[in-house]
Design a protein around this motif. Structure first.
Motif, PDB file in Angstrom:
ATOM      1  N   ALA A  30       6.319   2.491  49.646  1.00 27.86           N
ATOM      2  CA  ALA A  30       4.828   3.145  49.296  1.00 27.86           C
ATOM      3  C   ALA A  30       3.717   2.372  49.088  1.00 27.86           C
ATOM      4  N   TYR A  31       2.740   2.674  49.044  1.00 26.12           N
ATOM      5  CA  TYR A  31       1.627   1.784  48.695  1.00 26.12           C
ATOM      6  C   TYR A  31       0.867   2.441  47.162  1.00 26.12           C
ATOM      7  N   LYS A  32       0.326   1.317  46.531  1.00 31.92           N
ATOM      8  CA  LYS A  32      -0.419   1.795  45.586  1.00 31.92           C
ATOM      9  C   LYS A  32      -1.886   1.172  45.477  1.00 31.92           C
ATOM     10  N   ALA A  33      -2.747   1.761  44.585  1.00 32.62           N
ATOM     11  CA  ALA A  33      -4.147   1.416  44.618  1.00 32.62           C
ATOM     12  C   ALA A  33      -4.292   1.604  43.132  1.00 32.62           C
ATOM     13  N   LEU A  34      -5.634   0.962  42.549  1.00 34.39           N
ATOM     14  CA  LEU A  34      -6.409   1.444  41.230  1.00 34.39           C
ATOM     15  C   LEU A  34      -7.097   2.798  41.729  1.00 34.39           C
ATOM     16  N   CYS A  35      -6.526   3.709  40.771  1.00 32.93           N
ATOM     17  CA  CYS A  35      -7.223   4.883  40.983  1.00 32.93           C
ATOM     18  C   CYS A  35      -8.585   5.021  40.622  1.00 32.93           C
ATOM     19  N   PRO A  36      -9.595   5.388  41.591  1.00 26.18           N
ATOM     20  CA  PRO A  36     -11.066   5.255  41.394  1.00 26.18           C
ATOM     21  C   PRO A  36     -11.402   6.476  40.339  1.00 26.18           C
ATOM     22  N   TRP A  37     -10.725   7.358  40.044  1.00 27.96           N
ATOM     23  CA  TRP A  37     -10.947   8.374  39.145  1.00 27.96           C
ATOM     24  C   TRP A  37     -10.733   8.203  37.697  1.00 27.96           C
ATOM     25  N   HIS A  38      -9.962   7.067  37.197  1.00 28.04           N
ATOM     26  CA  HIS A  38      -9.830   6.891  35.777  1.00 28.04           C
ATOM     27  C   HIS A  38      -9.876   5.574  35.654  1.00 28.04           C
ATOM     28  N   ASP A  39      -9.840   5.119  34.583  1.00 28.47           N
ATOM     29  CA  ASP A  39     -10.152   3.437  34.045  1.00 28.47           C
ATOM     30  C   ASP A  39      -8.799   3.143  34.035  1.00 28.47           C
ATOM     31  N   ASP A  40      -8.578   2.693  35.409  1.00 24.31           N
ATOM     32  CA  ASP A  40      -6.965   2.259  35.884  1.00 24.31           C
ATOM     33  C   ASP A  40      -6.998   0.774  35.907  1.00 24.31           C
ATOM     34  N   THR A  41      -5.801   0.293  35.110  1.00 24.53           N
ATOM     35  CA  THR A  41      -5.526  -0.949  34.960  1.00 24.53           C
ATOM     36  C   THR A  41      -4.283  -1.562  35.925  1.00 24.53           C
ATOM     37  N   ASN A  42      -3.334  -0.692  35.982  1.00 25.48           N
ATOM     38  CA  ASN A  42      -2.087  -1.096  36.849  1.00 25.48           C
ATOM     39  C   ASN A  42      -1.983   0.146  37.771  1.00 25.48           C
ATOM     40  N   PRO A  43      -1.986  -0.411  39.077  1.00 27.75           N
ATOM     41  CA  PRO A  43      -2.374   0.739  40.271  1.00 27.75           C
ATOM     42  C   PRO A  43      -1.527   2.023  39.782  1.00 27.75           C
ATOM     43  N   SER A  44      -2.142   3.028  39.809  1.00 33.48           N
ATOM     44  CA  SER A  44      -1.586   4.261  39.474  1.00 33.48           C
ATOM     45  C   SER A  44      -1.743   5.579  40.415  1.00 33.48           C
ATOM     46  N   LEU A  45      -2.339   5.182  41.757  1.00 35.13           N
ATOM     47  CA  LEU A  45      -2.680   5.933  42.764  1.00 35.13           C
ATOM     48  C   LEU A  45      -1.439   5.503  43.664  1.00 35.13           C
ATOM     49  N   GLN A  46      -0.739   6.733  43.932  1.00 32.47           N
ATOM     50  CA  GLN A  46       0.418   6.233  44.711  1.00 32.47           C
ATOM     51  C   GLN A  46       0.244   6.925  46.121  1.00 32.47           C
ATOM     52  N   ILE A  47       0.609   6.402  47.280  1.00 34.09           N
ATOM     53  CA  ILE A  47       0.572   6.835  48.550  1.00 34.09           C
ATOM     54  C   ILE A  47       1.651   6.750  49.183  1.00 34.09           C
ATOM     55  N   ASN A  48       1.972   7.861  49.600  1.00 35.28           N
ATOM     56  CA  ASN A  48       3.563   8.043  50.277  1.00 35.28           C
ATOM     57  C   ASN A  48       3.016   8.108  51.869  1.00 35.28           C
ATOM     58  N   PRO A  49       3.595   7.222  52.616  1.00 34.85           N
ATOM     59  CA  PRO A  49       3.146   6.863  54.024  1.00 34.85           C
ATOM     60  C   PRO A  49       3.994   7.951  54.859  1.00 34.85           C
ATOM     61  N   GLU A  50       5.230   8.372  54.331  1.00 29.56           N
ATOM     62  CA  GLU A  50       6.228   9.155  54.915  1.00 29.56           C
ATOM     63  C   GLU A  50       5.633  10.682  54.909  1.00 29.56           C
ATOM     64  N   ARG A  51       5.282  11.220  53.788  1.00 28.91           N
ATOM     65  CA  ARG A  51       4.707  12.439  53.817  1.00 28.91           C
ATOM     66  C   ARG A  51       2.993  12.527  53.812  1.00 28.91           C
TER      67      ARG A  51
END
Ligand SMILES: [Zn+2]
Length: 609
Positions: A35-56
């Protein structure tokens, strides 16, 4: 559900768009296993919580409870509708939108306007950088302190002081004159009926949209061509590509910086292109500028997608102060933290930076007043506060009604903002020599009125994730998403109308239809069937939860789930029938048959178990 005709297009665009690629264009991705992760641009995110599932090909932020597919990502990120997202991703993938005839021709028309705008930007830029006739323009920019790097980075240009320069270039390059008129670069003379270059004799600042496409121009006349008739600065008129109340100069560049800032995502809004360019030279890459208009509601909405805090840097004149006052309520009522900065000695940001440097500017930024303090400053300017005069009372009332409009200051807000409000009110009371109690009571009263008005607004504006109340219905959909083949079994025992949750009902009805048509209602297919981001989010959520709970093994639980559903359903029917019997709703002969049925059902259940 959408008509099948457009499903092919959606499918085609989805196939051509890789979610990792797409989100990677907007956010910095970190790989974690598959999977991939990124800092969520929609909340004050400090540890990447936006998860990306390439398979799905799905994404999810559990903190914000938003997620979905490629379509809902751009919808969310760009603040656009589904058809716009579809056309944007189609364009990105080079797919023609056939199944939306209207949209396709509009998109094609717009596409050629974008192309013409890009051609013009390039022509003006090359003119500025290479044409000997542009020497005065280059000299002017140098005098203003604008470097060669900035000229490149901001694609600055120059339109020679000839009425037909652009016209001749367009004819030579086979560019549509009509399109140049449409995007406002050529104007038609009311006297001669001929086309002429609207920006002739001007240094040009290319205005680009957030997708980095040139859409309009802002022009500063070269001092040597200045006369009484021509305005110092002009912008492109409103065109199909450009609306000044919707665009900010430099946002395409600043956006990435803003969203990647550590801590608070901060933007600096200035009043001129030159200010913005010079601020960038001094390392303030989060700077942008309004386009010959005051910062308005739509700008704020646009900015709030990327930034949590805005510092508005005003020119020191009275007009600038007034403009700021007009938008203060907007900010205070919104979720954005606004600070207002007026530079000393009437300097604009450009001159301030050139004269005093980046550190001095940084100090100024740090000392910017927050919106409430600025409100106090403006409302009491020239008023003898503490005199109890009519004017003083009116100023106090104006300030208090602004305080009352601030939702983050209302009860239930952060302790810090509550503290800030307390301190502010105490300060107001002592300044105006009014009992603190009176000030607080007045805010409470004003707030009651404000709250009634804002409640309606909130429910429209807020993104409400779908909540499923029935756990077994949630489980049913989770199982289907993990093991789509199991749908045929489920539709034998359950009709969609028997589900009580509207969202589950819609999903199940869709599964049933696909299954009856001989298609497999797998995750990919379902997520494509629904254009609504809330539905896409729900599907991703149920899919992720289902996987965590056992993936396709979940299918083994289906028979039990269906059985308990039937039991529950029978029981409910029985209760309803018994209640009806008690209320003597049936004729006597009917009653006997109904009772007999109830007994038979009871026996059958005992036999089964
Ligand atoms: Zn989030």
């Amino acid at each position: 559900m959408s008509p099948t005709s457009s499903l092919d297009t959606k499918e085609q665009v989805r196939q051509a768009t890789d979610i990792v690629d797409l989100i990677g264009q907007y956010l910095t991705l970190r790989r974690e296993g598959r999977a991939y992760k990124a800092l969520c641009p929609w909340h004050d995110d400090t540890n990447p919580s936006l998860q990306i599932n390439p398979e799905r090909q799905s994404w999810k932020c559990w903190v914000c409870d938003i997620g979905g597919d490629v379509f809902s990502f751009v919808m969310q990120r760009e603040g656009i509708s589904f058809p716009e997202a579809l056309s944007m991703l189609a364009e990105r993938a080079g797919i023609e939108l056939k199944s939306f005839p209207g949209a396709a021709s509009a998109a094609a028309g717009k596409k050629s306007l974008y192309e013409v705008a890009a051609w013009a930007e390039d022509a003006f830029h090359r003119c500025l950088t290479t044409d000997p006739a542009s020497a005065p323009a280059r000299e002017y920019l140098q005098q203003r302190g604008i470097t060669k790097e900035s000229i490149e980075q901001f694609h600055l240009g120059f339109a020679p002081n000839e009425w037909d320069w652009l016209l001749r270039r367009a004819n030579a390059d086979g560019i549509s004159i009509n399109n140049l008129i449409k995007i406002g670069l050529l104007a038609t003379s009311s006297r001669t009926g001929r086309q002429y270059d609207r920006f002739k004799g001007r240094v040009l600042f290319s205005i680009r949209d957030t997708q980095h496409r040139p859409i309009a121009m802002g022009g500063r006349i070269l001092p040597e061509y200045e006369d009484e008739k021509s305005a110092k600065y002009i912008n492109s008129p409103e065109t199909p590509l450009f609306s000044k109340s919707n665009q900010l100069y430099g946002l395409d560049r600043a956006r990435d910086t803003i969203t990647q800032l550590e801590g608070k995502r901060h933007a600096i809004v200035m009043e001129g292109y030159t200010d913005c360019v010079i601020a960038n030279q001094f390392g303030f890459h989060e700077s942008l500028a309004v386009l010959g208009t005051a910062l308005g509601e739509r700008h704020v909405r646009l900015l709030s997608r990327y930034a949590d805090q805005i510092t508005l840097v005003l020119d020191g004149d009275a007009a600038g102060q007034r403009r700021a006052n007009e938008i203060l309520n907007l900010f205070i009522a919104g979720q954005l933290d606004l600070r207002v900065l007026t530079l000393p000695d009437g300097l604009d940001p450009c001159d301030f930076l050139l004269e005093r440097g980046a550190d001095a500017f940084r100090e100024q930024l740090a000392s910017a007043r927050d919106a409430l303090d600025h409100k106090l400053f403006v409302a009491t300017d020239g008023v003898e506060i503490g005199s109890g005069s009519h004017e003083a009372n009116r100023a106090l009332e104006e300030i208090l009604s602004t305080v009352a409009q601030a939702p983050q200051l209302q009860s239930g807000g952060h302790i810090q903002t509550k503290l800030r409000e307390d301190q502010f009110l105490a300060r107001l009371a002592s300044k105006f020599r009014v009992p603190e109690e009176t000030v607080r009571e007045r805010v409470v009263a004003l707030r009651k009125t404000a709250r009634r008005a804002s409640r309606v607004q909130d429910s429209i504006a807020s993104h409400n994730p779908l909540q499923i109340q029935e756990p077994w219905e949630r489980e049913l959909i989770e199982i289907i998403l993990q093991e789509p083949e199991s749908v045929s079994r489920a539709v034998e025992s359950i009709a969609p109308e028997q589900l009580s949750d509207p969202a589950c009902q819609r999903i199940f009805a869709c599964c049933r239809e696909l299954s009856l048509a001989g298609e497999t209602p797998n995750f990919d297919r379902l997520v494509l069937e629904f254009d609504d981001p809330a539905m896409k989010n729900l599907l991703v959520e149920l899919d992720e939860r289902g996987r965590d709970r056992g993936g396709s093994d979940l299918a083994a639980q289906l028979p039990d789930l269906l059985l308990s559903f039937q039991r529950r359903n029978e029981k409910r029917n029985q209760q309803q029938t018994t209640a009806a019997l008690k209320e003597k709703k049936f004729a006597e002969d009917q009653e006997v048959t109904i009772l007999q049925n109830l007994i038979d059902q009871q026996r059958a259940r005992q036999r089964d178990s």
